[in-house]
Design an enzyme around this catalytic site. Sequence first.
Site, PDB file in Angstrom:
ATOM      1  N   THR A 155       0.854  -1.184   0.000  1.00 15.99           N
ATOM      2  CA  THR A 155       0.000   0.000   0.000  1.00 15.99           C
ATOM      3  C   THR A 155       0.894   1.240   0.000  1.00 15.99           C
ATOM      4  OG1 THR A 155      -0.175  -0.037   2.420  1.00 15.99           O
ATOM      5  CG2 THR A 155      -1.891  -1.165   1.167  1.00 15.99           C
ATOM      6  N   ASP A 182      -4.621  -3.207  12.225  1.00 19.10           N
ATOM      7  CA  ASP A 182      -6.046  -3.342  11.925  1.00 19.10           C
ATOM      8  C   ASP A 182      -6.543  -2.318  10.899  1.00 19.10           C
ATOM      9  OD1 ASP A 182      -6.657  -5.506  13.726  1.00 19.10           O
ATOM     10  OD2 ASP A 182      -6.391  -4.090  15.375  1.00 19.10           O
ATOM     11  N   GLY A 183      -5.717  -1.342  10.546  1.00 22.92           N
ATOM     12  CA  GLY A 183      -6.150  -0.307   9.628  1.00 22.92           C
ATOM     13  C   GLY A 183      -6.399  -0.799   8.212  1.00 22.92           C
ATOM     14  N   SER A 220       0.719  -2.084  15.424  1.00 22.53           N
ATOM     15  CA  SER A 220       0.648  -1.966  16.875  1.00 22.53           C
ATOM     16  C   SER A 220      -0.696  -2.458  17.393  1.00 22.53           C
ATOM     17  CB  SER A 220       0.882  -0.508  17.298  1.00 22.53           C
ATOM     18  OG  SER A 220      -0.007   0.359  16.619  1.00 22.53           O
TER      19      SER A 220
END
Length: 493
Positions: free
Chosen positions: A167, A194-195, A226
Amino acid sequence: MTLSAGGDDPFRDPSSAPRARQPPDDARGEPDVPDTLAVGRHASLSLGTDALIVLEDKATRSIPFFNILWADHGDDGDVTIQYAQPAAKKSVRPAIVSYKLDKPDSRLAEAWVARLLDRAYGPSQRQKRIKVLINPFGGQGGAVKTYHKSVAPILAAARCELDVQKTEHQGHGIEIAQNMDIDAYDVVACCSGDGIPHEVWNGLAKRQDAARALHKMAVAQLPCGSGNAASLNFNGTDNPSLAALAIVKGLRTPLDLSSVSQGNDRFLSFLSQSVGIVAETDLATEHLRWMGSARFTWGFLVRLINKTVYPADIAIQVEHATKSAVRSAYRTEASKSPRAFDDRPVPSSSTGLPELKHGTINDPLPPDWHLVPHSHLGNFYAGNIAYMSPGANFFPASLPSDGCLDLVRIRGDIPRHTAIKTLLAVENNTFFDLEHVDYQKVCAYRIIPRHQKTGYISIDGERVAFEPFQVEVHRGLGTVLSRSGRLCEAKGV
Protein backbone atom coordinates in the site's frame (compact mmCIF):
# COMPACT_ATOMS: atom_id res chain seq x y z
CA MET A 1 -13.98 -41.88 -1.91
CA THR A 2 -11.59 -41.01 -4.70
CA LEU A 3 -8.13 -40.23 -3.41
CA SER A 4 -5.98 -37.72 -5.24
CA ALA A 5 -3.02 -35.61 -4.23
CA GLY A 6 -4.80 -32.43 -5.26
CA GLY A 7 -8.03 -33.20 -3.42
CA ASP A 8 -11.11 -32.82 -5.66
CA ASP A 9 -13.10 -31.39 -2.75
CA PRO A 10 -10.93 -29.14 -0.56
CA PHE A 11 -13.78 -28.74 1.93
CA ARG A 12 -14.20 -32.50 2.55
CA ASP A 13 -14.66 -33.36 6.24
CA PRO A 14 -11.65 -35.46 7.35
CA SER A 15 -13.79 -37.32 9.88
CA SER A 16 -15.45 -39.06 6.93
CA ALA A 17 -12.13 -40.66 5.98
CA PRO A 18 -11.48 -44.04 7.68
CA ARG A 19 -8.50 -44.14 10.04
CA ALA A 20 -7.78 -47.84 9.64
CA ARG A 21 -7.13 -49.61 6.37
CA GLN A 22 -9.25 -48.51 3.44
CA PRO A 23 -10.68 -51.48 1.53
CA PRO A 24 -9.64 -51.75 -2.11
CA ASP A 25 -12.05 -50.81 -4.87
CA ASP A 26 -11.33 -53.25 -7.67
CA ALA A 27 -13.66 -51.42 -10.04
CA ARG A 28 -11.50 -48.32 -9.79
CA GLY A 29 -8.25 -50.15 -9.25
CA GLU A 30 -7.33 -48.24 -6.08
CA PRO A 31 -4.74 -49.76 -3.73
CA ASP A 32 -5.35 -50.77 -0.14
CA VAL A 33 -4.02 -47.73 1.81
CA PRO A 34 -2.47 -48.44 5.22
CA ASP A 35 -1.92 -45.93 7.99
CA THR A 36 1.82 -46.67 7.94
CA LEU A 37 4.08 -46.14 4.94
CA ALA A 38 7.45 -47.90 5.07
CA VAL A 39 10.05 -45.52 3.68
CA GLY A 40 13.24 -47.43 4.42
CA ARG A 41 14.63 -50.41 6.26
CA HIS A 42 14.60 -48.49 9.54
CA ALA A 43 12.06 -45.72 8.94
CA SER A 44 8.31 -45.33 8.59
CA LEU A 45 5.63 -42.65 8.44
CA SER A 46 2.35 -43.31 10.27
CA LEU A 47 -0.96 -41.43 10.36
CA GLY A 48 -1.80 -41.09 14.05
CA THR A 49 -4.90 -39.63 15.64
CA ASP A 50 -3.75 -36.00 15.60
CA ALA A 51 -0.26 -36.14 14.17
CA LEU A 52 2.11 -37.71 11.68
CA ILE A 53 4.40 -40.16 13.51
CA VAL A 54 7.95 -40.32 12.12
CA LEU A 55 9.99 -43.38 13.17
CA GLU A 56 13.71 -43.34 12.38
CA ASP A 57 16.11 -45.93 13.81
CA LYS A 58 13.81 -46.54 16.80
CA ALA A 59 13.59 -42.78 17.52
CA THR A 60 10.05 -41.43 17.30
CA ARG A 61 8.80 -37.89 16.80
CA SER A 62 5.43 -36.46 15.87
CA ILE A 63 4.32 -33.59 13.63
CA PRO A 64 0.81 -32.27 14.35
CA PHE A 65 -1.46 -32.49 11.33
CA PHE A 66 -2.19 -28.78 11.78
CA ASN A 67 1.50 -28.09 11.05
CA ILE A 68 1.62 -30.12 7.83
CA LEU A 69 1.85 -27.63 4.96
CA TRP A 70 2.16 -29.91 1.93
CA ALA A 71 3.17 -33.39 0.81
CA ASP A 72 3.86 -35.02 -2.54
CA HIS A 73 5.27 -38.13 -4.17
CA GLY A 74 7.83 -37.45 -6.88
CA ASP A 75 8.54 -39.38 -10.06
CA ASP A 76 11.87 -40.45 -8.59
CA GLY A 77 10.13 -42.32 -5.76
CA ASP A 78 10.65 -39.66 -3.09
CA VAL A 79 7.97 -38.81 -0.53
CA THR A 80 8.44 -35.20 0.62
CA ILE A 81 6.54 -33.55 3.45
CA GLN A 82 6.81 -29.85 4.25
CA TYR A 83 5.68 -28.67 7.65
CA ALA A 84 5.85 -25.75 10.07
CA GLN A 85 8.52 -26.51 12.66
CA PRO A 86 8.64 -24.61 15.98
CA ALA A 87 11.59 -22.25 15.71
CA ALA A 88 11.28 -20.42 19.01
CA LYS A 89 8.78 -20.10 21.83
CA LYS A 90 6.20 -18.39 19.63
CA SER A 91 7.16 -18.85 15.98
CA VAL A 92 7.51 -21.48 13.26
CA ARG A 93 9.51 -21.94 10.08
CA PRO A 94 9.25 -24.37 7.16
CA ALA A 95 11.04 -27.70 7.41
CA ILE A 96 11.14 -30.82 5.24
CA VAL A 97 10.96 -34.56 5.79
CA SER A 98 11.97 -36.46 2.67
CA TYR A 99 12.49 -40.18 2.02
CA LYS A 100 13.13 -42.37 -1.00
CA LEU A 101 10.99 -45.50 -0.98
CA ASP A 102 12.92 -48.78 -0.98
CA LYS A 103 10.11 -50.47 -2.88
CA PRO A 104 8.43 -47.77 -4.95
CA ASP A 105 4.71 -48.20 -5.46
CA SER A 106 3.50 -44.96 -6.96
CA ARG A 107 -0.21 -45.71 -6.56
CA LEU A 108 0.20 -46.63 -2.90
CA ALA A 109 2.44 -43.64 -2.14
CA GLU A 110 0.16 -41.18 -3.90
CA ALA A 111 -2.90 -42.56 -2.10
CA TRP A 112 -1.10 -42.36 1.26
CA VAL A 113 -0.03 -38.77 0.57
CA ALA A 114 -3.65 -37.92 -0.29
CA ARG A 115 -4.78 -39.37 3.04
CA LEU A 116 -2.14 -37.31 4.84
CA LEU A 117 -3.37 -34.11 3.15
CA ASP A 118 -6.96 -35.00 4.05
CA ARG A 119 -5.92 -35.24 7.69
CA ALA A 120 -3.78 -32.11 7.49
CA TYR A 121 -6.39 -29.83 5.91
CA GLY A 122 -9.76 -31.33 6.75
CA PRO A 123 -12.48 -28.93 5.57
CA SER A 124 -10.01 -26.08 5.02
CA GLN A 125 -9.34 -25.03 1.43
CA ARG A 126 -5.92 -26.04 0.13
CA GLN A 127 -3.59 -23.90 -1.97
CA LYS A 128 -5.50 -20.71 -1.24
CA ARG A 129 -5.19 -17.88 -3.75
CA ILE A 130 -4.06 -14.96 -1.61
CA LYS A 131 -3.86 -11.27 -2.38
CA VAL A 132 -1.26 -10.00 0.10
CA LEU A 133 -1.32 -6.32 1.04
CA ILE A 134 1.74 -5.05 2.89
CA ASN A 135 1.56 -1.73 4.72
CA PRO A 136 5.19 -0.56 4.92
CA PHE A 137 4.23 2.41 7.11
CA GLY A 138 2.23 0.73 9.89
CA GLY A 139 3.32 -0.13 13.43
CA GLN A 140 7.06 0.18 13.76
CA GLY A 141 7.62 0.06 9.98
CA GLY A 142 8.95 -3.48 9.66
CA ALA A 143 6.14 -5.13 7.71
CA VAL A 144 8.09 -5.71 4.48
CA LYS A 145 10.97 -7.41 6.27
CA THR A 146 8.60 -9.43 8.46
CA TYR A 147 6.64 -10.65 5.46
CA HIS A 148 9.69 -11.92 3.56
CA LYS A 149 11.34 -13.43 6.63
CA SER A 150 8.44 -14.99 8.53
CA VAL A 151 5.34 -15.14 6.36
CA ALA A 152 6.23 -15.78 2.72
CA PRO A 153 8.16 -19.02 3.41
CA ILE A 154 5.14 -20.56 5.18
CA LEU A 155 2.68 -19.56 2.44
CA ALA A 156 5.02 -20.77 -0.31
CA ALA A 157 5.61 -24.13 1.38
CA ALA A 158 1.82 -24.60 1.52
CA ARG A 159 1.64 -24.03 -2.26
CA CYS A 160 -0.52 -20.94 -1.92
CA GLU A 161 -0.83 -18.69 -4.97
CA LEU A 162 0.43 -15.25 -3.97
CA ASP A 163 -0.08 -11.79 -5.44
CA VAL A 164 1.81 -9.29 -3.29
CA GLN A 165 1.28 -5.52 -3.31
CA LYS A 166 2.43 -2.71 -1.03
CA THR A 167 0.00 0.00 0.00
CA GLU A 168 1.31 3.42 -0.94
CA HIS A 169 -0.86 5.86 0.97
CA GLN A 170 -3.75 6.08 3.43
CA GLY A 171 -6.89 4.75 1.77
CA HIS A 172 -4.98 2.70 -0.80
CA GLY A 173 -6.47 -0.50 0.65
CA ILE A 174 -9.94 0.87 -0.12
CA GLU A 175 -8.98 1.50 -3.75
CA ILE A 176 -7.42 -1.95 -4.18
CA ALA A 177 -10.39 -3.80 -2.71
CA GLN A 178 -12.92 -1.72 -4.64
CA ASN A 179 -11.30 -2.55 -7.99
CA MET A 180 -9.93 -6.07 -7.48
CA ASP A 181 -11.07 -9.16 -9.39
CA ILE A 182 -12.79 -11.04 -6.58
CA ASP A 183 -12.96 -14.22 -8.66
CA ALA A 184 -9.16 -14.34 -8.86
CA TYR A 185 -8.60 -14.67 -5.11
CA ASP A 186 -9.91 -16.50 -2.07
CA VAL A 187 -8.30 -14.33 0.61
CA VAL A 188 -7.03 -10.81 1.13
CA ALA A 189 -4.26 -11.11 3.73
CA CYS A 190 -3.23 -7.80 5.26
CA CYS A 191 0.36 -7.64 6.46
CA SER A 192 -0.42 -4.71 8.71
CA GLY A 193 -2.26 -3.60 11.80
CA ASP A 194 -6.05 -3.34 11.93
CA GLY A 195 -6.15 -0.31 9.63
CA ILE A 196 -5.71 -2.15 6.32
CA PRO A 197 -8.43 -4.77 7.06
CA HIS A 198 -10.72 -1.82 7.87
CA GLU A 199 -9.87 -0.28 4.50
CA VAL A 200 -10.35 -3.57 2.63
CA TRP A 201 -13.84 -4.15 4.03
CA ASN A 202 -14.82 -0.60 3.18
CA GLY A 203 -13.39 -0.94 -0.32
CA LEU A 204 -15.44 -4.10 -0.89
CA ALA A 205 -18.47 -2.23 0.48
CA LYS A 206 -18.15 0.45 -2.21
CA ARG A 207 -18.65 -2.04 -5.04
CA GLN A 208 -21.93 -2.53 -6.88
CA ASP A 209 -21.66 -6.23 -5.95
CA ALA A 210 -20.79 -5.38 -2.33
CA ALA A 211 -22.78 -8.19 -0.72
CA ARG A 212 -21.22 -10.83 -2.99
CA ALA A 213 -17.72 -9.37 -2.60
CA LEU A 214 -17.98 -9.32 1.19
CA HIS A 215 -19.21 -12.92 1.12
CA LYS A 216 -16.63 -14.15 -1.40
CA MET A 217 -13.46 -12.53 -0.08
CA ALA A 218 -12.15 -13.73 3.26
CA VAL A 219 -10.18 -10.94 4.94
CA ALA A 220 -7.29 -12.06 7.16
CA GLN A 221 -4.52 -10.32 9.06
CA LEU A 222 -0.80 -11.07 9.17
CA PRO A 223 0.05 -9.06 12.30
CA CYS A 224 2.56 -6.31 11.59
CA GLY A 225 1.05 -3.31 13.37
CA SER A 226 0.65 -1.97 16.88
CA GLY A 227 -3.00 -3.08 16.86
CA ASN A 228 -3.41 -6.68 15.70
CA ALA A 229 -6.86 -7.54 17.01
CA ALA A 230 -8.03 -9.40 13.90
CA SER A 231 -5.13 -11.86 14.13
CA LEU A 232 -5.42 -12.31 17.90
CA ASN A 233 -9.09 -13.22 17.58
CA PHE A 234 -9.07 -15.46 14.53
CA ASN A 235 -5.48 -16.74 14.23
CA GLY A 236 -5.01 -16.99 17.99
CA THR A 237 -1.67 -15.19 17.84
CA ASP A 238 0.09 -11.92 17.11
CA ASN A 239 3.16 -13.73 15.76
CA PRO A 240 3.41 -13.37 11.95
CA SER A 241 4.67 -16.90 11.20
CA LEU A 242 2.02 -18.56 13.38
CA ALA A 243 -0.60 -16.31 11.80
CA ALA A 244 0.54 -17.43 8.34
CA LEU A 245 0.10 -21.06 9.40
CA ALA A 246 -3.37 -20.26 10.78
CA ILE A 247 -4.37 -18.63 7.48
CA VAL A 248 -3.12 -21.64 5.52
CA LYS A 249 -5.38 -23.85 7.64
CA GLY A 250 -8.11 -21.27 8.28
CA LEU A 251 -11.81 -22.04 7.84
CA ARG A 252 -14.21 -19.63 6.18
CA THR A 253 -16.17 -17.94 8.97
CA PRO A 254 -19.08 -15.48 8.76
CA LEU A 255 -18.42 -12.18 10.50
CA ASP A 256 -20.90 -9.50 11.52
CA LEU A 257 -20.10 -6.09 10.08
CA SER A 258 -21.66 -2.87 11.31
CA SER A 259 -22.75 0.20 9.37
CA VAL A 260 -21.64 3.45 10.98
CA SER A 261 -23.67 6.53 10.02
CA GLN A 262 -22.03 9.87 10.77
CA GLY A 263 -22.87 13.16 9.07
CA ASN A 264 -23.74 12.18 5.51
CA ASP A 265 -21.33 9.22 5.46
CA ARG A 266 -21.91 5.50 5.87
CA PHE A 267 -19.00 3.11 6.35
CA LEU A 268 -18.33 -0.32 7.80
CA SER A 269 -16.78 -1.34 11.10
CA PHE A 270 -15.47 -4.85 11.74
CA LEU A 271 -13.87 -4.42 15.15
CA SER A 272 -15.06 -1.75 17.55
CA GLN A 273 -16.43 1.72 18.14
CA SER A 274 -15.46 3.70 21.19
CA VAL A 275 -15.97 7.05 22.86
CA GLY A 276 -14.11 7.95 26.03
CA ILE A 277 -11.20 6.28 27.69
CA VAL A 278 -10.55 3.50 25.18
CA ALA A 279 -10.72 5.89 22.22
CA GLU A 280 -8.27 8.28 23.86
CA THR A 281 -6.05 5.41 24.97
CA ASP A 282 -5.71 4.40 21.33
CA LEU A 283 -5.74 7.66 19.41
CA ALA A 284 -4.10 10.05 21.88
CA THR A 285 -1.06 7.78 22.22
CA GLU A 286 -0.08 7.79 18.53
CA HIS A 287 3.14 9.55 19.49
CA LEU A 288 4.05 6.50 21.62
CA ARG A 289 3.95 3.94 18.77
CA TRP A 290 7.58 3.10 19.58
CA MET A 291 6.22 1.38 22.71
CA GLY A 292 4.26 -1.15 20.62
CA SER A 293 1.08 -2.47 22.27
CA ALA A 294 2.31 -1.25 25.68
CA ARG A 295 1.13 2.25 24.74
CA PHE A 296 -2.49 1.10 25.11
CA THR A 297 -1.89 -0.07 28.69
CA TRP A 298 -0.11 3.17 29.57
CA GLY A 299 -2.83 5.40 28.12
CA PHE A 300 -5.62 3.38 29.74
CA LEU A 301 -4.02 3.51 33.19
CA VAL A 302 -3.36 7.26 33.10
CA ARG A 303 -6.96 8.11 32.22
CA LEU A 304 -8.49 5.69 34.70
CA ILE A 305 -6.47 7.13 37.55
CA ASN A 306 -7.37 10.71 36.54
CA LYS A 307 -11.12 9.83 36.60
CA THR A 308 -11.72 11.43 33.21
CA VAL A 309 -15.41 11.57 32.19
CA TYR A 310 -17.01 11.88 28.74
CA PRO A 311 -20.69 12.99 28.98
CA ALA A 312 -23.01 11.71 26.26
CA ASP A 313 -26.63 10.89 25.44
CA ILE A 314 -27.06 7.25 24.42
CA ALA A 315 -29.91 5.22 22.91
CA ILE A 316 -29.54 1.47 22.32
CA GLN A 317 -31.51 -1.41 20.79
CA VAL A 318 -30.86 -4.18 23.32
CA GLU A 319 -30.85 -7.90 22.50
CA HIS A 320 -29.54 -9.25 25.85
CA ALA A 321 -29.83 -6.75 28.70
CA THR A 322 -28.22 -8.51 31.68
CA LYS A 323 -24.96 -10.30 32.25
CA SER A 324 -26.75 -13.55 33.00
CA ALA A 325 -28.62 -13.29 29.68
CA VAL A 326 -25.38 -12.47 27.85
CA ARG A 327 -23.59 -15.43 29.45
CA SER A 328 -26.46 -17.78 28.55
CA ALA A 329 -26.48 -16.61 24.92
CA TYR A 330 -22.73 -17.11 24.64
CA ARG A 331 -22.71 -20.58 26.16
CA THR A 332 -25.61 -21.74 24.00
CA GLU A 333 -23.80 -20.72 20.83
CA ALA A 334 -20.40 -21.98 21.98
CA SER A 335 -21.83 -25.42 22.76
CA LYS A 336 -23.01 -25.99 19.18
CA SER A 337 -21.09 -28.33 16.89
CA PRO A 338 -18.62 -26.55 14.59
CA ARG A 339 -19.71 -25.93 11.01
CA ALA A 340 -17.70 -27.84 8.43
CA PHE A 341 -18.92 -25.59 5.62
CA ASP A 342 -19.85 -21.97 5.04
CA ASP A 343 -23.54 -22.53 4.30
CA ARG A 344 -24.62 -18.92 3.72
CA PRO A 345 -26.38 -18.33 0.39
CA VAL A 346 -24.21 -16.51 -2.15
CA PRO A 347 -25.62 -13.04 -2.91
CA SER A 348 -26.21 -12.06 -6.54
CA SER A 349 -23.76 -9.81 -8.36
CA SER A 350 -26.31 -6.99 -8.30
CA THR A 351 -26.74 -6.92 -4.52
CA GLY A 352 -25.14 -4.01 -2.67
CA LEU A 353 -25.01 -3.26 1.04
CA PRO A 354 -28.09 -4.09 3.13
CA GLU A 355 -30.59 -1.31 3.67
CA LEU A 356 -30.50 0.33 7.08
CA LYS A 357 -33.39 -0.86 9.25
CA HIS A 358 -33.07 1.99 11.73
CA GLY A 359 -32.19 4.86 9.41
CA THR A 360 -29.17 7.14 9.71
CA ILE A 361 -27.92 9.58 12.32
CA ASN A 362 -29.79 12.31 10.40
CA ASP A 363 -33.17 10.58 10.75
CA PRO A 364 -35.50 10.98 13.74
CA LEU A 365 -34.74 8.63 16.60
CA PRO A 366 -36.65 5.35 16.10
CA PRO A 367 -39.85 5.52 18.17
CA ASP A 368 -38.91 2.62 20.45
CA TRP A 369 -35.48 4.12 21.25
CA HIS A 370 -34.91 6.54 24.12
CA LEU A 371 -31.91 8.81 24.65
CA VAL A 372 -30.54 8.43 28.17
CA PRO A 373 -28.11 11.03 29.59
CA HIS A 374 -24.79 9.65 30.87
CA SER A 375 -23.18 12.56 32.74
CA HIS A 376 -20.35 10.54 34.29
CA LEU A 377 -19.53 8.19 31.42
CA GLY A 378 -15.94 7.03 31.53
CA ASN A 379 -16.10 4.63 28.64
CA PHE A 380 -18.49 3.63 25.87
CA TYR A 381 -17.02 0.68 24.01
CA ALA A 382 -18.86 -1.56 21.53
CA GLY A 383 -17.02 -4.50 20.02
CA ASN A 384 -17.58 -7.34 17.59
CA ILE A 385 -14.78 -9.67 18.72
CA ALA A 386 -13.03 -10.43 21.99
CA TYR A 387 -9.44 -9.14 21.97
CA MET A 388 -8.59 -5.55 21.15
CA SER A 389 -4.86 -6.01 21.88
CA PRO A 390 -2.70 -8.72 23.53
CA GLY A 391 -4.15 -9.52 26.95
CA ALA A 392 -7.05 -7.08 26.48
CA ASN A 393 -10.10 -9.36 26.36
CA PHE A 394 -12.73 -6.61 26.71
CA PHE A 395 -15.52 -8.70 25.20
CA PRO A 396 -15.26 -12.29 26.51
CA ALA A 397 -18.88 -13.06 25.51
CA SER A 398 -18.48 -11.86 21.92
CA LEU A 399 -19.52 -14.10 19.03
CA PRO A 400 -18.34 -13.29 15.49
CA SER A 401 -21.77 -13.83 13.93
CA ASP A 402 -24.61 -13.48 16.44
CA GLY A 403 -26.01 -10.24 15.03
CA CYS A 404 -24.87 -8.28 18.08
CA LEU A 405 -22.23 -5.90 19.30
CA ASP A 406 -21.06 -6.40 22.86
CA LEU A 407 -21.39 -3.06 24.65
CA VAL A 408 -19.35 -2.08 27.71
CA ARG A 409 -20.01 1.07 29.73
CA ILE A 410 -17.97 2.18 32.75
CA ARG A 411 -18.50 5.23 34.95
CA GLY A 412 -15.62 7.68 34.91
CA ASP A 413 -15.91 8.73 38.57
CA ILE A 414 -15.02 5.38 40.14
CA PRO A 415 -12.36 5.30 42.93
CA ARG A 416 -8.74 4.99 41.85
CA HIS A 417 -8.29 1.56 43.42
CA THR A 418 -11.33 0.40 41.44
CA ALA A 419 -9.83 1.86 38.28
CA ILE A 420 -6.63 -0.15 38.78
CA LYS A 421 -8.68 -3.25 39.55
CA THR A 422 -10.51 -2.72 36.25
CA LEU A 423 -7.28 -2.62 34.27
CA LEU A 424 -5.98 -5.79 35.93
CA ALA A 425 -9.33 -7.53 35.36
CA VAL A 426 -9.03 -7.03 31.60
CA GLU A 427 -5.69 -8.82 31.61
CA ASN A 428 -6.74 -11.76 33.83
CA ASN A 429 -10.13 -12.38 32.16
CA THR A 430 -12.31 -11.34 35.14
CA PHE A 431 -13.47 -8.07 33.53
CA PHE A 432 -16.96 -9.41 32.74
CA ASP A 433 -17.73 -10.07 36.42
CA LEU A 434 -16.91 -6.59 37.78
CA GLU A 435 -20.00 -4.99 39.34
CA HIS A 436 -19.27 -1.49 37.99
CA VAL A 437 -18.95 -2.76 34.40
CA ASP A 438 -22.23 -2.65 32.45
CA TYR A 439 -22.13 -5.38 29.76
CA GLN A 440 -24.94 -5.90 27.21
CA LYS A 441 -25.49 -7.24 23.71
CA VAL A 442 -27.04 -4.71 21.32
CA CYS A 443 -27.93 -4.71 17.63
CA ALA A 444 -27.97 -0.93 17.12
CA TYR A 445 -27.33 2.31 18.99
CA ARG A 446 -26.98 6.08 18.72
CA ILE A 447 -24.53 8.16 20.77
CA ILE A 448 -24.36 11.96 21.00
CA PRO A 449 -21.31 13.37 22.86
CA ARG A 450 -22.06 16.56 24.81
CA HIS A 451 -20.22 19.28 26.75
CA GLN A 452 -17.13 18.69 24.59
CA LYS A 453 -16.13 20.61 21.47
CA THR A 454 -13.31 18.28 20.61
CA GLY A 455 -12.39 14.74 21.54
CA TYR A 456 -11.73 11.28 20.22
CA ILE A 457 -14.02 8.76 18.54
CA SER A 458 -12.36 5.55 17.39
CA ILE A 459 -13.82 3.24 14.74
CA ASP A 460 -11.68 0.11 14.32
CA GLY A 461 -8.80 2.10 15.76
CA GLU A 462 -9.20 4.89 13.20
CA ARG A 463 -10.03 8.44 14.29
CA VAL A 464 -13.25 9.90 12.90
CA ALA A 465 -14.95 13.28 13.40
CA PHE A 466 -16.05 14.09 16.95
CA GLU A 467 -19.74 14.11 16.05
CA PRO A 468 -22.83 12.02 16.88
CA PHE A 469 -23.04 8.68 15.11
CA GLN A 470 -25.36 5.69 14.79
CA VAL A 471 -24.46 2.03 14.36
CA GLU A 472 -26.40 -0.97 13.06
CA VAL A 473 -25.22 -4.60 12.90
CA HIS A 474 -25.49 -6.74 9.76
CA ARG A 475 -25.35 -10.41 10.71
CA GLY A 476 -22.79 -12.48 8.78
CA LEU A 477 -22.19 -9.83 6.12
CA GLY A 478 -18.42 -10.30 6.05
CA THR A 479 -16.04 -13.26 5.91
CA VAL A 480 -12.83 -14.08 7.75
CA LEU A 481 -10.66 -17.16 8.21
CA SER A 482 -10.56 -18.65 11.69
CA ARG A 483 -9.16 -21.73 13.35
CA SER A 484 -12.49 -22.86 14.78
CA GLY A 485 -14.81 -21.78 11.98
CA ARG A 486 -17.14 -19.89 14.33
CA LEU A 487 -15.58 -18.59 17.59
CA CYS A 488 -12.84 -16.20 18.65
CA GLU A 489 -9.63 -17.66 20.03
CA ALA A 490 -10.36 -16.27 23.48
CA LYS A 491 -11.54 -17.46 26.86
CA GLY A 492 -15.31 -17.01 27.05
CA VAL A 493 -17.70 -16.51 29.96
